[in-house]
Write an enzyme that holds these catalytic residues in place. Structure first.
Site, PDB file in Angstrom:
ATOM      1  N   GLN A 142      37.196  -9.306  25.414  1.00  0.00           N
ATOM      2  CA  GLN A 142      37.115  -8.176  24.420  1.00  0.00           C
ATOM      3  C   GLN A 142      37.627  -7.001  25.561  1.00  0.00           C
ATOM      4  O   GLN A 142      37.068  -6.520  26.337  1.00  0.00           O
ATOM      5  CB  GLN A 142      35.577  -8.073  23.842  1.00  0.00           C
ATOM      6  N   LYS A 157      33.581 -11.484  14.993  1.00  0.00           N
ATOM      7  CA  LYS A 157      34.530 -12.847  15.403  1.00  0.00           C
ATOM      8  C   LYS A 157      33.220 -13.966  15.396  1.00  0.00           C
ATOM      9  O   LYS A 157      33.870 -14.985  15.249  1.00  0.00           O
ATOM     10  CB  LYS A 157      34.906 -12.329  16.774  1.00  0.00           C
ATOM     11  N   ASP A 171      43.982 -14.700  22.527  1.00  0.00           N
ATOM     12  CA  ASP A 171      44.458 -13.283  22.119  1.00  0.00           C
ATOM     13  C   ASP A 171      46.155 -13.370  22.102  1.00  0.00           C
ATOM     14  O   ASP A 171      46.402 -12.401  21.560  1.00  0.00           O
ATOM     15  CB  ASP A 171      44.016 -12.567  23.000  1.00  0.00           C
TER      16      ASP A 171
END
Ligand code: NDP
Length: 298
Positions: free
Chosen positions: A93, A49, A116
């Site tokens: 994460q 990422k 997200d």
């Protein structure tokens, strides 16, 4: 012969559309990535990422709390990131260490920094069909189906798995594309029969090669979301991955049996190289969109 739906081709197109939008901003978008503990798979995902951010001109900041960080520590960290004007998006994460209240940490992320798309406010916007950050993996899959011109309107889509990050948002997004949607899960009865009705089958269960030929209608489009690491030679062989296993001692297999999928599906996403690149692309897309919003450009 079945068609392979390559995620990289779609990723390239999505990223190329983002570049000019980033160039127009007064300052580069900023993404904070919170990587808690030392989960090897998470470290690889985060590295990918951050690399994508650098290539695109998004400033990323990796924050690495120790495995021992408490819920309070992580909540305080996220609150601080919420206050920072140079940070447009925050990604926590997953998975967090077992002792941490994951839901509380995720809900602390400000809805307008939710790279997200997991915050309940943004999930609510998804249900209502309003513009907001969307969960990256399923929205990436919609982009993939559009890119390859797989008809969704009127199609029967079966989503296998009902997690908050893949299955549920996937079902809603397919519904918004006018598919007729069935959601299956671990308590579904007659699973192969249900899945065999699908024109579009999305498998997101985290079970190595679980979906076999008897789950797939001949000619159907199969999207394999699963990423499962296989470290047993015999198992790798069963999935036709002996060569790769011999080279590296491991291989990645999705939730669908790769040989069956290639034989029965009309079109399918490979693992790796299918859905994974789309998740990254849509994270970049969400971050750019949030930056535009913060800078009054959207
Ligand atoms: P979760 O473990 O959160 O959810 C799994 C879902 O699958 C649950 O709804 C569960 O049902 C269902 N399930 C599990 N076993 C069975 C079974 N035997 N029969 C029917 N349903 C079953 O997983 P995620 O959604 O987070 O991830 C799924 C997979 O996708 C994983 O392999 C993950 O690594 C991968 N993934 C890949 C991404 C990418 O970028 N390519 C991104 C995110 C995830 P129930 O609710 O009844 O327990």
């Amino acid at each position: 012969m079945s068609k392979i739906l390559h995620g990289m081709a779609v990723q390239t197109e999505i990223l190329s559309r983002l570049k000019p939008r980033i160039d127009k901003l007064k300052r580069p978008p900023g993404l904070a990535v919170v990587l808690t503990g030392a989960d090897p798979a998470s470290e690889i995902y985060v590295r990918t990422k951050i690399k994508a951010c650098a290539e695109l001109g998004i400033l990323s900041e990796k924050i690495t709390p120790a495995e021992t960080a408490t819920t309070e520590d992580l909540v305080a960290l996220v609150e601080e990131l919420n206050r920072r004007p140079d940070i447009d998006g925050i990604l926590v994460q997953m998975p967090l260490p077992k002792h941490v209240d994951t839901r509380r940490v995720l809900e602390t992320v400000a809805a307008d920094k939710d790279a997200d798309g997991f915050h309940p406010i943004n999930v609510g916007y998804l249900v209502a069909g309003k513009k907001a950050p969307r969960a990256c993996t399923p929205v990436g899959i919609i982009e993939l189906l559009k890119f390859y011109q797989i008809p969704m309107a009127g199609a029967h889509a079966v989503v296998l798995g009902r997690s908050d990050i893949v299955g549920k948002p996937m079902a809603l997004m397919l519904l918004h594309q006018n598919a007729t949607v069935t959601i299956c899960h671990s308590r579904t009865v007659n699973l192969p029969e249900m899945c065999r009705q699908a024109d579009i089958l999305v498998a997101a269960i985290g079970r190595t090669g679980f979906v076999t030929a008897d789950y797939i209608k001949p000619g159907a489009t199969v999207v394999d979301v699963g990423i499962n690491r296989v470290t047993d030679g015999a198992e790798a062989g069963r999935f036709g991955r002996s060569e790769e296993f011999a080279r590296s001692g491991k291989t990645l297999v999705g939730d669908v049996h790769p040989l069956d999928m290639a034989r029965v599906a009309g079109a399918y996403t490979p693992v790796p190289g299918g859905v994974g690149p789309l998740t990254i692309a849509m994270l970049m897309s969400n971050t750019v969109e949030l930056a535009e919003r913060h800078q009054g450009a959207a």
